[in-house]
Enzyme design. Structure first.
Site, mmCIF file in Angstrom:
data_model
loop_
_atom_site.group_PDB
_atom_site.id
_atom_site.type_symbol
_atom_site.label_atom_id
_atom_site.label_comp_id
_atom_site.label_asym_id
_atom_site.label_seq_id
_atom_site.Cartn_x
_atom_site.Cartn_y
_atom_site.Cartn_z
ATOM 1 N N GLU A 1 58.129 16.393 -63.519
ATOM 2 C CA GLU A 1 58.193 15.102 -64.219
ATOM 3 C C GLU A 1 57.282 15.045 -65.438
ATOM 4 O O GLU A 1 57.542 14.304 -66.380
ATOM 5 C CB GLU A 1 57.832 13.971 -63.246
ATOM 6 C CG GLU A 1 56.339 13.710 -63.047
ATOM 7 C CD GLU A 1 55.563 14.904 -62.485
ATOM 8 O OE1 GLU A 1 56.194 15.740 -61.799
ATOM 9 O OE2 GLU A 1 54.354 15.012 -62.742
ATOM 10 N N ASP B 1 46.800 13.845 -61.503
ATOM 11 C CA ASP B 1 47.866 14.213 -62.433
ATOM 12 C C ASP B 1 47.824 13.377 -63.723
ATOM 13 O O ASP B 1 48.717 13.468 -64.554
ATOM 14 C CB ASP B 1 49.231 14.080 -61.739
ATOM 15 C CG ASP B 1 50.215 15.149 -62.186
ATOM 16 O OD1 ASP B 1 49.779 16.145 -62.787
ATOM 17 O OD2 ASP B 1 51.437 14.961 -61.951
ATOM 18 N N ASP C 1 51.545 11.808 -58.460
ATOM 19 C CA ASP C 1 52.747 12.649 -58.462
ATOM 20 C C ASP C 1 53.120 13.015 -57.029
ATOM 21 O O ASP C 1 52.597 13.971 -56.460
ATOM 22 C CB ASP C 1 52.491 13.917 -59.297
ATOM 23 C CG ASP C 1 53.737 14.798 -59.378
ATOM 24 O OD1 ASP C 1 54.822 14.343 -58.950
ATOM 25 O OD2 ASP C 1 53.618 15.939 -59.885
ATOM 26 N N LYS D 1 56.912 16.424 -52.635
ATOM 27 C CA LYS D 1 55.963 17.505 -52.383
ATOM 28 C C LYS D 1 55.606 17.531 -50.895
ATOM 29 O O LYS D 1 55.572 16.488 -50.260
ATOM 30 C CB LYS D 1 54.665 17.250 -53.161
ATOM 31 C CG LYS D 1 54.736 17.518 -54.643
ATOM 32 C CD LYS D 1 53.391 17.260 -55.289
ATOM 33 C CE LYS D 1 53.456 17.413 -56.804
ATOM 34 N NZ LYS D 1 53.705 18.787 -57.243
ATOM 35 N N ARG E 1 56.691 17.124 -67.859
ATOM 36 C CA ARG E 1 57.324 17.525 -69.109
ATOM 37 C C ARG E 1 58.324 16.479 -69.595
ATOM 38 O O ARG E 1 58.579 16.363 -70.794
ATOM 39 C CB ARG E 1 57.981 18.897 -68.942
ATOM 40 C CG ARG E 1 59.059 18.944 -67.902
ATOM 41 C CD ARG E 1 59.409 20.351 -67.493
ATOM 42 N NE ARG E 1 58.444 20.912 -66.540
ATOM 43 C CZ ARG E 1 58.533 22.134 -66.023
ATOM 44 N NH1 ARG E 1 59.520 22.927 -66.387
ATOM 45 N NH2 ARG E 1 57.640 22.558 -65.167
ATOM 46 N N LYS F 1 49.062 13.919 -70.433
ATOM 47 C CA LYS F 1 49.953 13.613 -69.312
ATOM 48 C C LYS F 1 49.296 12.535 -68.458
ATOM 49 O O LYS F 1 48.147 12.680 -68.031
ATOM 50 C CB LYS F 1 50.216 14.874 -68.476
ATOM 51 C CG LYS F 1 51.010 14.600 -67.186
ATOM 52 C CD LYS F 1 51.440 15.883 -66.471
ATOM 53 C CE LYS F 1 52.013 15.585 -65.085
ATOM 54 N NZ LYS F 1 52.439 16.786 -64.354
HETATM 55 N N1 BES Z 1 51.594 17.837 -61.289
HETATM 56 C C1 BES Z 1 52.301 19.020 -60.972
HETATM 57 C C2 BES Z 1 51.535 20.291 -61.361
HETATM 58 C C3 BES Z 1 50.232 20.538 -60.645
HETATM 59 C C4 BES Z 1 50.187 21.430 -59.595
HETATM 60 C C5 BES Z 1 49.070 19.939 -61.044
HETATM 61 C C6 BES Z 1 48.998 21.687 -58.948
HETATM 62 C C7 BES Z 1 47.876 20.186 -60.404
HETATM 63 C C8 BES Z 1 47.840 21.067 -59.352
HETATM 64 C C9 BES Z 1 53.644 19.064 -61.680
HETATM 65 O O1 BES Z 1 54.224 17.850 -61.953
HETATM 66 C C10 BES Z 1 54.578 19.799 -60.793
HETATM 67 O O2 BES Z 1 54.810 19.338 -59.724
HETATM 68 N N2 BES Z 1 55.091 20.939 -61.262
HETATM 69 C C11 BES Z 1 55.950 21.747 -60.505
HETATM 70 C C12 BES Z 1 57.123 22.136 -61.381
HETATM 71 C C13 BES Z 1 58.218 22.838 -60.650
HETATM 72 C C14 BES Z 1 58.979 21.842 -59.800
HETATM 73 C C15 BES Z 1 59.137 23.465 -61.654
HETATM 74 C C16 BES Z 1 55.166 22.979 -60.089
HETATM 75 O O3 BES Z 1 54.437 23.521 -60.923
HETATM 76 O O4 BES Z 1 55.234 23.363 -58.933
HETATM 77 ZN ZN ZN Z 2 52.891 16.257 -62.169
HETATM 78 ZN ZN ZN Z 3 55.380 17.102 -60.290
#
Ligand code: BES
Ligand code: ZN
Ligand code: ZN
Length: 525
Positions: free
Chosen positions: A347, A286, A268, A275, A349, A263
């Site tokens: 994003e 990320d 992000d 966020k 995935r 990835k």
């Molecule tokens: N990059 C994040 C996941 C992440 C979270 C990485 C904390 C490192 C530390 C990912 O893109 C994300 O934001 N995922 C969301 C998905 C949700 C919106 C379904 C998440 O896990 O909160």
């Molecule tokens: Zn992410």
């Molecule tokens: Zn994200």
């Protein structure tokens, strides 16, 4: 840090510090420590007693030799109970001892081959990894640099015949650690430096140095390939996306073709589903999966495994803007699957969907491993000390898990529960990119599974482990370089012997062979 071997006893060892190991729950000093103690007229055992040194991991004690030995100081580091000893103990002990030596201003450190019971090669590898990972620092942007650095680590052992094994182990450890530190650097660099174009330039440099093949696709070329899911994420950013494909081809005929997908979200923000400040702060990490892929690819030429390895990264930022993708949009991935955007913050995935579909279609590998900081749900499930592992092929996952064990990286399986697949249903498209909160790491894994198709695939969710908010035994806070050593161990372990691979949906054939093989390697009986 130069890593060398000298065939001589600890008594004869020179240097600013001489490192030896001490075990817990043992009344008698080990022969090496006892010999040093005699030379020091009992001073060492006296200090160990008064410092309450019990040989536990993370304990250490040292004495000045005052000219009684060629080495200026003797430092005893705890290795824990002898029967619990594994390579990770040696790595951590080496890291601790070398950090302390560095703080003492040492330039030349001699060390005994720590960890009796493990093979000399493994002991040397673990020493090298511990020494180099443990003394990693990232001070590029600081006026005050960490000036102190150990120049040479000398492994000393009386037995000259260990020479080749020790040197081989040191070399392997050096390559593994250098690759890990390379990934750490990329993660620690801020997102205004590490853009998709920066990753593409890094890949170009690696390809040039290592004579790897490289293809970088820009936005228009990705469009032609039908990568709608990836480009949907990229459309909100001013930074142009870069789809990176590096290829390592071994000399002679390749035994297998493996794709490693990372990835590569260089920042992000969440996109329009922005966020909150707290959650965004760290999001330069990320691209940790991408950093691992680049590090692995760079290490391959020196390691020279007999497999063909493809490194694939769909690099982009995820930003909110007037051109950003909206919640509710529908995009089409390279394999034809349509996806409704339930949340622009899911994003990773989306970019991986096209990276996986590309790997399946264009590379046609026998197996795929992906590394992704994919979900905060994995942090809820496993915390910050353990990565999540999901797969469509148990045999492959078992082998990766064993490799993780050998590398000392904690990883744990999560089940891709079939029934949860319907949580990703959409009214208007083939899939939604998000499911409900519960089981978030699993639904993300199930989403990816759709794009791996029939290719054996394993997914490592490293969201909790790629970046540490506190100092760790093998490195300071910041990027950890997680996954690099697991994948390299995997590629190396399975290249030294041609092991049975078993059919897809395997019966488990080969697992015991591989397990025994690697257990011999980790030295546990
Ligand atoms: N990059 C994040 C996941 C992440 C979270 C990485 C904390 C490192 C530390 C990912 O893109 C994300 O934001 N995922 C969301 C998905 C949700 C919106 C379904 C998440 O896990 O909160
Ligand atoms: Zn992410
Ligand atoms: Zn994200």
């Amino acid at each position: 840090m130069k890593l060398t071997f000298q065939a001589r006893s600890v008594i004869e060892a020179e240097g600013d510090v001489l490192v030896v190991g001490g075990y817990a729950e043992e009344m008698r000093l080990s022969p090496a420590v006892a010999a040093l103690d005699r030379a020091l007229k009992g001073l060492l055992s006296e200090v160990l007693r008064s410092e309450k040194f019990e040989g536990k991991p993370e304990q250490l004690a040292y004495v000045h030799t005052a000219g009684r030995l060629p080495a200026k100081r003797v430092l005893v580091v705890g290795l824990g109970k002898r029967k619990e000893l594994d390579s990770e103990r040696v790595r951590r002990a080496a890291a601790l001892a070398l950090r302390r030596s560095r703080d003492l201003g040492a330039r030349i450190v001699s060390t005994a081959l720590l960890g009796e019971g493990l093979s000399p090669k493994l002991r040397a590898q673990a020493l090298a990894e511990g020494a180099l990972l443990g003394s990693y620092t990232f001070d590029r942007y600081k006026r005050e640099k960490n000036k102190k650095a150990i120049e040479e680590l000398r492994v000393v052992d009386r037995e000259r015949r260990l020479d080749v094994h020790v040197r081989a182990g040191l070399r392997l450890g050096e390559i593994f650690a250098a690759a890990t530190c390379f990934a750490r650097d990329l993660v620690n660099e801020p997102a205004n430096q590490v853009t998709p174009a920066y990753l593409a330039r890094a890949a170009t440099q690696i390809a040039k140095d290592g004579r790897l093949e490289l293809k970088i696709y820009d936005r228009a070329e990705c469009q032609k390939l039908g990568m709608g899911a990836y480009l949907g994420v990229a459309q909100g950013s001013l930074e142009p996306p870069k789809f990176i494909h590096l290829t390592y081809r071994p000399p002679g005929r390749a035994r297998r073709r493996i794709a490693i997908v990372g990835k590569g979200i260089t920042f992000d923000s969440g996109g329009l589903d922005l966020k909150p400040a707290d959650g965004m702060l760290r999001m330069k990490d990320d691209m940790s999966g991408a950093a691992a892929v680049l590090a692995i690819m760079q290490a391959l030429l020196t390691l020279g495994p007999p497999q063909e390895v493809h490194g694939i990264i769909a690099a982009t930022e995820n930003m909110p803007s007037g051109s950003a993708q909206r919640p509710g949009d529908i995009v089409r991935a390279m394999n034809g699957t349509t996806i409704e955007i339930g949340n622009t913050d899911a994003e990773g995935r989306l970019t991986l969907a096209d990276a996986l579909a590309y790997a399946v279609k264009e590379v046609r590998p026998q197996e795929i491993i992906d590394l992704a900081t994919l979900t905060s749900a994995i942090v809820v499930a496993l915390g910050n000390g353990c990565s999540g592992v999901m797969w469509n092929d148990k045999l492959l996952a078992d082998r990766v898990l064993v490799a993780a064990g050998a590398a000392g990286e904690r990883m744990w399986p999560l089940p891709l529960v079939d029934e949860y697949r319907e949580l990703l249903k959409s009214d208007v498209a083939d899939l939604n990119n998000v499911g409900p909160r519960g089981g978030g790491a699993i639904t993300a894994g199930l989403f990816l599974k759709e794009f791996a198709g029939a290719t054996p695939w394993v997914h490592l969710d490293i969201a909790g482990t790629a970046f540490s908010e506190k100092d760790l035994p093998l490195g300071p806070k910041g990027g950890t370089g997680v996954g690099v050593r697991t994948v390299l161990s995997y590629l190396m372990a399975f290249s030294e012997k041609d092991l049975p691979l078993g059919p897809k949906g395997g019966t488990g054939v080969g697992v015991r062979t591989v397990l025994s093989y690697l257990m011999v390697q980790t030295g546990r009986r």
